[in-house]
Write a protein that holds these residues in place. Structure first.
Motif, PDB file in Angstrom:
ATOM      1  N   HIS A  24       0.930  -1.191   0.027  1.00 44.53           N
ATOM      2  CA  HIS A  24       0.012  -0.083   0.015  1.00 44.53           C
ATOM      3  C   HIS A  24       0.825   1.177   0.177  1.00 44.53           C
ATOM      4  N   GLU A  25       1.069   1.452  -1.113  1.00 46.07           N
ATOM      5  CA  GLU A  25       2.130   2.737  -1.354  1.00 46.07           C
ATOM      6  C   GLU A  25       1.763   3.916  -0.597  1.00 46.07           C
ATOM      7  N   SER A  26       0.619   4.360  -0.975  1.00 49.75           N
ATOM      8  CA  SER A  26      -0.043   5.564  -0.298  1.00 49.75           C
ATOM      9  C   SER A  26       0.132   5.875   1.130  1.00 49.75           C
ATOM     10  N   ASP A  27      -0.163   4.693   1.666  1.00 52.44           N
ATOM     11  CA  ASP A  27       0.073   4.446   3.229  1.00 52.44           C
ATOM     12  C   ASP A  27       1.298   4.550   3.613  1.00 52.44           C
ATOM     13  N   ALA A  28       2.164   3.900   2.869  1.00 50.35           N
ATOM     14  CA  ALA A  28       3.703   3.819   3.182  1.00 50.35           C
ATOM     15  C   ALA A  28       4.335   5.347   2.763  1.00 50.35           C
ATOM     16  N   ARG A  29       3.682   6.202   1.860  1.00 49.75           N
ATOM     17  CA  ARG A  29       4.330   7.530   1.856  1.00 49.75           C
ATOM     18  C   ARG A  29       3.986   8.306   2.963  1.00 49.75           C
ATOM     19  N   ALA A  30       2.680   8.126   3.406  1.00 54.78           N
ATOM     20  CA  ALA A  30       2.196   9.012   4.541  1.00 54.78           C
ATOM     21  C   ALA A  30       2.978   8.582   5.696  1.00 54.78           C
ATOM     22  N   TYR A  31       3.289   7.524   6.077  1.00 56.03           N
ATOM     23  CA  TYR A  31       4.054   7.096   7.184  1.00 56.03           C
ATOM     24  C   TYR A  31       5.495   7.605   7.336  1.00 56.03           C
ATOM     25  N   ALA A  32       6.031   7.475   5.868  1.00 51.39           N
ATOM     26  CA  ALA A  32       7.499   8.215   5.709  1.00 51.39           C
ATOM     27  C   ALA A  32       7.530   9.726   5.810  1.00 51.39           C
ATOM     28  N   SER A  33       6.656  10.372   5.445  1.00 55.31           N
ATOM     29  CA  SER A  33       6.458  11.720   5.635  1.00 55.31           C
ATOM     30  C   SER A  33       6.098  12.192   7.203  1.00 55.31           C
ATOM     31  N   LEU A  34       5.491  11.481   7.704  1.00 56.36           N
ATOM     32  CA  LEU A  34       5.137  11.622   9.321  1.00 56.36           C
ATOM     33  C   LEU A  34       6.377  11.482   9.812  1.00 56.36           C
ATOM     34  N   LYS A  35       7.021  10.551   9.752  1.00 55.89           N
ATOM     35  CA  LYS A  35       8.437  10.237  10.259  1.00 55.89           C
ATOM     36  C   LYS A  35       9.475  11.422   9.962  1.00 55.89           C
ATOM     37  N   MET A  36       9.419  11.695   8.940  1.00 50.33           N
ATOM     38  CA  MET A  36      10.394  12.859   8.594  1.00 50.33           C
ATOM     39  C   MET A  36      10.014  14.164   9.248  1.00 50.33           C
ATOM     40  N   THR A  37       8.750  14.371   9.204  1.00 52.42           N
ATOM     41  CA  THR A  37       8.567  15.468   9.987  1.00 52.42           C
ATOM     42  C   THR A  37       8.754  15.420  11.491  1.00 52.42           C
ATOM     43  N   LEU A  38       8.320  14.387  11.921  1.00 51.89           N
ATOM     44  CA  LEU A  38       8.448  14.193  13.533  1.00 51.89           C
ATOM     45  C   LEU A  38      10.117  14.369  13.835  1.00 51.89           C
ATOM     46  N   ALA A  39      10.738  13.599  13.043  1.00 51.51           N
ATOM     47  CA  ALA A  39      12.139  13.452  13.418  1.00 51.51           C
ATOM     48  C   ALA A  39      13.015  14.946  13.218  1.00 51.51           C
ATOM     49  N   SER A  40      12.470  15.680  12.330  1.00 59.12           N
ATOM     50  CA  SER A  40      13.022  17.162  12.219  1.00 59.12           C
ATOM     51  C   SER A  40      12.491  17.971  13.553  1.00 59.12           C
ATOM     52  N   GLN A  41      11.364  17.877  13.928  1.00 59.62           N
ATOM     53  CA  GLN A  41      10.431  18.575  15.151  1.00 59.62           C
ATOM     54  C   GLN A  41      10.931  18.047  16.457  1.00 59.62           C
ATOM     55  N   TYR A  42      11.250  16.711  16.581  1.00 54.22           N
ATOM     56  CA  TYR A  42      11.560  16.121  17.637  1.00 54.22           C
ATOM     57  C   TYR A  42      13.182  15.401  17.707  1.00 54.22           C
ATOM     58  N   ARG A  43      14.077  16.046  17.001  1.00 55.75           N
ATOM     59  CA  ARG A  43      15.439  15.569  17.099  1.00 55.75           C
ATOM     60  C   ARG A  43      15.964  14.869  18.138  1.00 55.75           C
ATOM     61  N   HIS A  44      15.732  15.446  19.375  1.00 48.79           N
ATOM     62  CA  HIS A  44      16.442  14.942  20.482  1.00 48.79           C
ATOM     63  C   HIS A  44      15.424  14.637  21.468  1.00 48.79           C
ATOM     64  N   ASP A  45      14.345  14.262  21.233  1.00 49.70           N
ATOM     65  CA  ASP A  45      13.187  13.836  22.024  1.00 49.70           C
ATOM     66  C   ASP A  45      12.519  12.599  21.344  1.00 49.70           C
TER      67      ASP A  45
END
Length: 71
Positions: A24-45
């Motif tokens: 399910h590529e669209s859900d995989a992209r949504a998950y990847a996008s969320l991970k990237m966003t959260l990783a940049s926001q909560y880099r040390h948390d």
């Protein structure tokens, strides 16, 4: 990295989540996008990073994955 019992609930959820995203590529992209966003926001948390991923994983993708597996 974590250790879980093969065949247990956490193991089953992990394998199902992985397999579902492979098909399910669209859900995989949504998950990847969320991970990237959260990783940049909560880099040390890591705690907040993990908790913010939870709703998408548990309420959206895993629910779909269980329905997909049972079809």
């Amino acid at each position: 990295m974590s250790v879980v019992a093969k065949g247990g609930e956490q193991w089953t959820n992990h394998v199902l989540f992985r397999d579902y995203l492979r098909y399910h590529e669209s859900d995989a992209r949504a998950y990847a996008s969320l991970k990237m966003t959260l990783a940049s926001q909560y880099r040390h948390d890591r705690t907040t990073y993990m908790s913010r991923k939870g709703p998408l994983i548990n309420r959206a993708i895993l629910c779909k994955a269980y329905r997909w597996r049972n079809t």
